[in-house]
Design an enzyme around this catalytic site. Structure first.
Site, PDB file in Angstrom:
ATOM      1  N   GLN A  85      19.361  31.376   3.382  1.00 27.51           N
ATOM      2  CA  GLN A  85      17.847  32.593   2.329  1.00 27.51           C
ATOM      3  C   GLN A  85      16.605  31.889   2.310  1.00 27.51           C
ATOM      4  OE1 GLN A  85      18.900  35.251   3.017  1.00 27.51           O
ATOM      5  NE2 GLN A  85      20.680  35.566   2.562  1.00 27.51           N
ATOM      6  N   CYS A 139      28.770  39.901  -0.358  1.00 28.84           N
ATOM      7  CA  CYS A 139      29.557  38.572  -0.569  1.00 28.84           C
ATOM      8  C   CYS A 139      29.338  37.897  -1.748  1.00 28.84           C
ATOM      9  CB  CYS A 139      29.073  37.538   0.397  1.00 28.84           C
ATOM     10  SG  CYS A 139      29.851  38.885   2.195  1.00 28.84           S
ATOM     11  N   HIS A 174      26.760  32.769  -2.400  1.00 33.22           N
ATOM     12  CA  HIS A 174      27.767  33.803  -2.081  1.00 33.22           C
ATOM     13  C   HIS A 174      28.856  33.023  -1.288  1.00 33.22           C
ATOM     14  CE1 HIS A 174      28.765  34.931   2.557  1.00 33.22           C
ATOM     15  NE2 HIS A 174      26.926  35.777   2.361  1.00 33.22           N
ATOM     16  N   LYS A 224      19.686  34.170  10.978  1.00 36.00           N
ATOM     17  CA  LYS A 224      18.675  34.312   9.868  1.00 36.00           C
ATOM     18  C   LYS A 224      16.780  34.776   9.675  1.00 36.00           C
ATOM     19  CE  LYS A 224      22.593  34.554   5.964  1.00 36.00           C
ATOM     20  NZ  LYS A 224      23.192  36.147   5.631  1.00 36.00           N
ATOM     21  N   ASP A 282      22.555  24.961   0.245  1.00 35.26           N
ATOM     22  CA  ASP A 282      22.930  26.235   1.043  1.00 35.26           C
ATOM     23  C   ASP A 282      21.410  27.152   1.232  1.00 35.26           C
ATOM     24  OD1 ASP A 282      23.215  28.605   2.225  1.00 35.26           O
ATOM     25  OD2 ASP A 282      24.437  29.213   0.689  1.00 35.26           O
TER      26      ASP A 282
END
Lengths: 143, 402
Positions: free
Chosen positions: B194, B357, B114, B217, B191
């Site tokens: 997600q 993104c 991203h 999220k 990261d």
């Protein structure tokens, strides 16, 4: 006009069977117009006889609205002089931003006025503007 | 199990919401928690010497402890609250990267990142004349062992990679990446934006040095995120933002800084949303990751099967639906993704369209943009069927024969 009808009645015709989506011979001006956020990417070509746009075409890729709007724009501006073409671009931008136009102004925009409901779809305004914005930039720079 | 009733938005809105990878919906308990904080516990946390401020402080610090337990961190002092994943990664790139990256060093990321896990490193590499190195996946999204070994080497000082790709949904082999990076003496930032909503994460078992994720999220409020940093590394980091709450002692010329992790939390903190996040963690634990993963796979399978049966649709990434983590990125032949999304919107179906993104990945996949449907455990098979039914009509709306 509801979005699906807009596609069926106006957009598809110009997107799938465009009249001007091709390079023209010996263009006087060429400019690339891009919407970075959606990937709409066109190259607009204009040819002049004196002050009058005698031919125009575009090549590129993008969503149906961006491609159809560019095709309709070219239909409109062939035969106009620079000042008239700029005036049309301004009218179109006003319409697409949701400003009220008069009956006469709608008539001046011809088929392009069918895109007026895109003013209610903020995410698609840039798509509809691309061809017009690019043309305006080219003509203004060379005026 | 019906968890749908917990979400006020589904009572107030008939939309079929399939953009969960962008942001999830929130259960009533999280919405109420934020409101309750302001109604019953509001004062400026961490400074006041009166009961109300201490109550606010306790809510905030209890949330930190909750996050630490949730991630399997060793201590709450390893948890820095930020606004979101983007801010977490910027903090890491500045407070660690700016101190320890030198000319000629390698910073290794992947082409799937991203933009939030690309741009901070791009800037750092430019400023330091370091090299930004990209690991690349195979067509099914998998980064293979030899790619890891080729790209992570002795010059590598930082590796930053998503646990789960926001476009392909694929889970990256972060255990192997972390192992390789540590052998080479590099630190690793994961990261988790997600991954955390969809699977249990334990930063200690992973041996991640830094781990970033967003509250919004995973059903928490917008505006609160987390950066986990191992204590041994956090001790070596310089402050990020300067100002109130992050100091120990200040004179006209000099300042010393507060203890960890407060040194990294300048200004009045977002205590209400941190408390909201802690309630979201309770909710996610109540639902359970087993159930979440089961639903993710079930719904993803239904989407992919339906798309394959329909024809004229390209699905990107792995052929196994269980490797998509609820994310299905696709294109409809002859129709631009923005047209797909606008037309589905007419039928009340919300999906994402564009570059998500992740422009370098789009360039790598040689597509201008794509459409993306992403599910969460509260979505239903009826919603998926409605989406598929509307999707099957998109080509007709765009003037193609059916």
């Amino acid at each position: 006009m509801e979005l699906k009808s807009l596609y069926r009645e106006i957009v598809n015709e110009h997107n799938l069977r465009p009249s001007h989506k091709a390079a023209i011979e010996n263009p006087d001006l060429v400019l690339r117009g891009v919407n970075p956020s959606c990937g709409d990417d066109i190259s607009l070509q204009l040819k002049f006889e004196g002050d009058v746009i005698s031919d125009a075409g575009f090549v590129g890729t993008g969503c149906a609205i961006s491609q159809a709007s560019a095709d309709i724009m070219i239909d409109n501006i062939i035969g106009l002089n620079k000042e008239e073409a700029l005036k049309q671009a301004e009218l179109f931008m006003s319409m697409i931003k949701g400003e009220a136009l008069s009956e006469i102004q709608f008539d001046e925009l011809g088929e392009a006025s069918a895109l007026q409901d895109i003013s209610h779809m903020p995410a698609r305004v840039k798509c509809a503007e691309l061809g017009w914005r690019t043309m305006k930039e080219m003509v203004e720079k060379n005026n | 199990m019906d968890y749908r009733g917990h979400f006020p938005i589904f009572k107030n809105n008939n939309s079929v919401y399939l953009d969960n990878a962008a942001t999830s919906q929130r259960p009533g308990c999280v919405i109420d928690a934020v409101s309750d904080f302001y109604a019953y516990s509001n004062a400026n946390p961490l400074r006041g010497l009166y009961d109300l401020s201490m109550k606010a402080t306790k809510k905030y610090e209890d949330a930190r402890k909750k996050v630490a337990d949730f991630l399997g961190a060793q201590s709450p002092s390893e948890i820095i609250f930020t606004r979101n994943t983007t801010e977490s990664i910027n903090l890491a790139a500045y407070s660690y990267g700016d101190e320890y990256i030198k000319e000629g060093d390698d910073i290794v990321i992947s082409v799937m990142e991203h933009h939030s896990n690309l741009l901070p490193w791009q800037r750092l590499a430019k400023n330091k004349h370091a090299n930004l190195v990209f690991m690349e996946p195979k067509e099914n999204g998998v980064i293979e062992d030899d790619e890891i070994e080729n790209k992570i080497g002795k010059q590598t000082k930082i590796v930053a990679i998503a646990q789960t790709s926001n476009v392909l949904g694929i889970e990256n082999p972060i255990e192997r990446i972390i192992e390789r990076a540590h052998q080479m003496g590099a630190v690793v930032l994961i990261d988790g934006a997600q991954s955390v909503p969809h699977k249990k994460v334990n930063v200690k078992e992973l041996d991640a040095d830094m781990f970033a994720f967003s509250g919004h999220k995973m059903m928490g409020p917008m505006g609160v995120g987390v950066l986990y940093v191992k204590n041994s590394i956090m001790e070596k980091m310089k402050p990020f933002l300067m100002g109130g709450e992050m100091i120990e002692y200040v004179t006209r010329e000099e300042a010393t800084f507060a203890e960890l992790p407060h040194k990294f939390e300048a200004g009045t903190v977002n205590a209400a949303d941190a408390y909201g996040l802690s309630v979201a963690i309770d909710f996610i634990n109540k639902v359970g990751y087993d159930y979440i993963e089961k639903k993710d796979t079930e719904l993803t399978q239904r989407i992919i099967n339906g798309m394959q049966a329909m024809g004229h649709i390209t699905v990107y990434g792995h052929e196994d639906p269980s490797k998509h983590n609820g994310i299905v990125t696709f294109n409809v032949e002859g129709v631009h993704p923005h047209d797909v999304s606008s037309i589905l919107n007419e039928d009340g179906v919300c999906i994402r369209a564009g570059h998500h993104c992740a422009q370098p990945l789009m360039q790598f996949m040689k597509v201008g943009s794509t459409a993306r449907a992403s599910v969460y455990f509260y979505n239903t098979s009826e919603e998926v069927d409605k989406f598929l039914d509307c999707l099957s009509k998109v080509r007709e709306v765009c003037g193609y024969g059916t």
